[in-house]
Design an enzyme around this catalytic site. Structure first.
Site, PDB file in Angstrom:
ATOM      1  N   LYS A  35       5.297  -0.073   2.831  1.00 63.36           N
ATOM      2  CA  LYS A  35       5.675  -0.486   4.192  1.00 63.36           C
ATOM      3  C   LYS A  35       4.892   0.333   5.213  1.00 63.36           C
ATOM      4  CE  LYS A  35       9.609   2.686   4.087  1.00 63.36           C
ATOM      5  NZ  LYS A  35      11.053   2.788   3.802  1.00 63.36           N
ATOM      6  N   TYR A 255      -5.086  24.531  27.668  1.00 59.21           N
ATOM      7  CA  TYR A 255      -4.179  24.261  28.789  1.00 59.21           C
ATOM      8  C   TYR A 255      -2.993  25.216  28.769  1.00 59.21           C
ATOM      9  CZ  TYR A 255      -6.551  19.836  29.736  1.00 59.21           C
ATOM     10  OH  TYR A 255      -7.471  18.873  30.057  1.00 59.21           O
ATOM     11  N   MET A 303      -5.814  16.272  24.174  1.00 59.88           N
ATOM     12  CA  MET A 303      -5.912  14.879  23.747  1.00 59.88           C
ATOM     13  C   MET A 303      -6.995  14.701  22.683  1.00 59.88           C
ATOM     14  SD  MET A 303      -6.767  11.467  25.978  1.00 59.88           S
ATOM     15  CE  MET A 303      -5.293  11.504  26.978  1.00 59.88           C
TER      16      MET A 303
HETATM   17  C1  LIG Z   1      11.153   3.447   2.591  1.00 61.26           C
HETATM   18  C2  LIG Z   1      12.063   3.084   1.492  1.00 61.26           C
HETATM   19  C3  LIG Z   1      11.909   3.648   0.221  1.00 61.26           C
HETATM   20  C4  LIG Z   1      10.899   4.735  -0.066  1.00 61.26           C
HETATM   21  O1  LIG Z   1      11.388   5.930   0.462  1.00 61.26           O
HETATM   22  P1  LIG Z   1      10.621   7.320   0.233  1.00 61.26           P
HETATM   23  O2  LIG Z   1      11.512   8.334   0.816  1.00 61.26           O
HETATM   24  O3  LIG Z   1       9.345   7.208   0.997  1.00 61.26           O
HETATM   25  O4  LIG Z   1      10.403   7.443  -1.213  1.00 61.26           O
HETATM   26  C5  LIG Z   1      12.717   3.203  -0.786  1.00 61.26           C
HETATM   27  N1  LIG Z   1      13.673   2.268  -0.556  1.00 61.26           N
HETATM   28  C6  LIG Z   1      13.867   1.721   0.661  1.00 61.26           C
HETATM   29  C7  LIG Z   1      14.940   0.713   0.852  1.00 61.26           C
HETATM   30  C8  LIG Z   1      13.086   2.108   1.732  1.00 61.26           C
HETATM   31  O5  LIG Z   1      13.269   1.565   2.930  1.00 61.26           O
END
Ligand SMILES: *Cc1c(COP(=O)(O)O)cnc(C)c1O
Length: 364
Positions: A35, A255, A303
């Site tokens: 994701k 800065y 930046m």
């Molecule tokens: C993001 C996610 C994971 C993976 O989590 P990690 O902590 O990155 O291993 C597993 N299950 C669900 C439902 C998630 O949303």
């Protein structure tokens, strides 16, 4: 010449980290969680290193399409399920498995016209109170789903809120077991932290869902380091020194003159700033590698630039390589977890925040 900053994606590190997850869950299949554009790495860039996974888990339908476009024919799981009815058409077309966490998603399935029933993952809220059916509503949701012609196999799913810390997963495990003990179907429970730390959850998992571990960051840092778990960094952020200043005692850097030299010293100005995704909040003393040697940042991050101490590396100068996180040319590693800690956050956030303007290359 382009600005001397670059991120590198390490394909073999993915192979290694996937193997670490498999060793922790030898009897389970592994979803590689990709994701958020593979935690900021880029789905297309990580695909080669993760081909050995049993499936890909993500939550954006456009990302699912990208995984199919790469030629992946195996399982893809939508971790949040669908958001509207027409998403189910894409699930049918791309053969996506999807989470069902609320009544509205069951309603959508009931209204979906398809000849090919869907594989769904029914999610229980086992205490995190984010997504999922409450334990006392889980079985009626299962029964409702099971009666739908649109539904094929129902798998059982939950997610832990405390797998990485002292609260642990015992309560969530007990709730999940009590409600699901006599229900058929495959189970998926464990994220990275649970996969590495909780063999009891792995034991009842047909699928594990590691994300952050696949990207070489320890899910339970600082209790354990990535090296402790045998994980290797999958992303290096490196830039070059574009200027050197020799300053005397009492001189300020950057800065606000946030850092003031105690004695005469050489500092390097690095072509990396917060517009590249390096956190501005990182204080003086945040670790960096200069030509592969450990040093520290000085003063405020700007930046487009930040300053580093050249005291430990007297031979370094203009053109020297500075590793902000990941692996230096000499093989030395600076874990993203150490930098994240200085920024009061976690490795996940730094990876995801790598800025668009940073050129990315894929290495072996
Ligand atoms: C993001 C996610 C994971 C993976 O989590 P990690 O902590 O990155 O291993 C597993 N299950 C669900 C439902 C998630 O949303």
């Amino acid at each position: 010449m382009p600005r001397p900053i670059q991120a590198t994606i390490h394909t073999q590190a993915f192979v290694n980290n996937l193997a670490v997850a498999r060793r922790a869950a030898p009897d389970a299949r592994v979803w590689a969680v990709v994701k958020a554009n593979a935690y900021g790495h880029g789905i297309e860039r990580v695909f080669d290193g993760l081909r050995g996974a049993d499936g890909f888990a993500l939550l954006d339908l456009a990302e699912a399409q990208r995984v199919r476009d790469l030629g992946w024919r195996g399982p893809i799981l939508l971790l949040e399920g669908v958001f509207e009815l027409r998403d189910l058409e894409l699930c049918s077309r791309l053969d996506l498995w999807h989470t069902v966490h609320c009544d509205a998603q069951i309603d959508m399935l009931a209204a979906h016209k398809t000849n090919v029933p869907h594989r769904v993952f029914l999610k229980m809220n086992s205490g995190m109170n984010r997504l999922g059916f409450a334990p006392d509503q889980y079985r009626s949701a299962w029964t409702r789903l099971n009666a739908l012609p649109q539904v094929d196999e129902i798998s059982l799913m939950t997610h832990f809120g405390n797998a990485d810390g002292p609260l642990g997963i015992a309560d969530a495990m007990a709730v999940f077991a009590a409600v699901t003990s006599d229900l058929p179907g495959e189970r998926t429970l464990s994220n990275s932290a649970a996969t590495l730390r909780h063999p009891d959850a792995v034991q009842v998992s047909d699928w594990v869902r590691p994300g952050i571990a696949i990207y070489g960051s320890a899910p339970d840092y600082p209790e354990h380091t990535a090296a402790h778990w045998g994980l290797q960094p999958t992303m290096t952020l490196a830039a070059k020194i574009i200027a050197v200043q020799a300053i005397s005692a009492g001189a300020g850097v950057g800065y606000g003159s946030n850092f003031v030299a105690q004695e005469a010293m050489r500092i390097g100005v690095v072509a990396c700033g917060y517009a590249d995704g390096y956190p501005r909040i990182c204080p003086t003393g945040t670790p960096v590698l200069v030509d592969g040697v450990r040093s520290r940042t000085l003063g405020r991050v700007s930046m487009d630039m930040l300053a580093v101490d050249l005291t430990p590396v007297p031979d370094a100068g203009q053109g020297s390589e500075v590793t902000l996180w990941g692996r230096a040319a000499n093989g030395a590693v600076l874990s993203i977890d150490e930098v994240a800690r200085q920024a009061q956050t976690v490795g996940y956030e730094l990876m995801c925040a790598l800025a668009q303007r940073v050129p990315v290359v894929v290495a072996e």
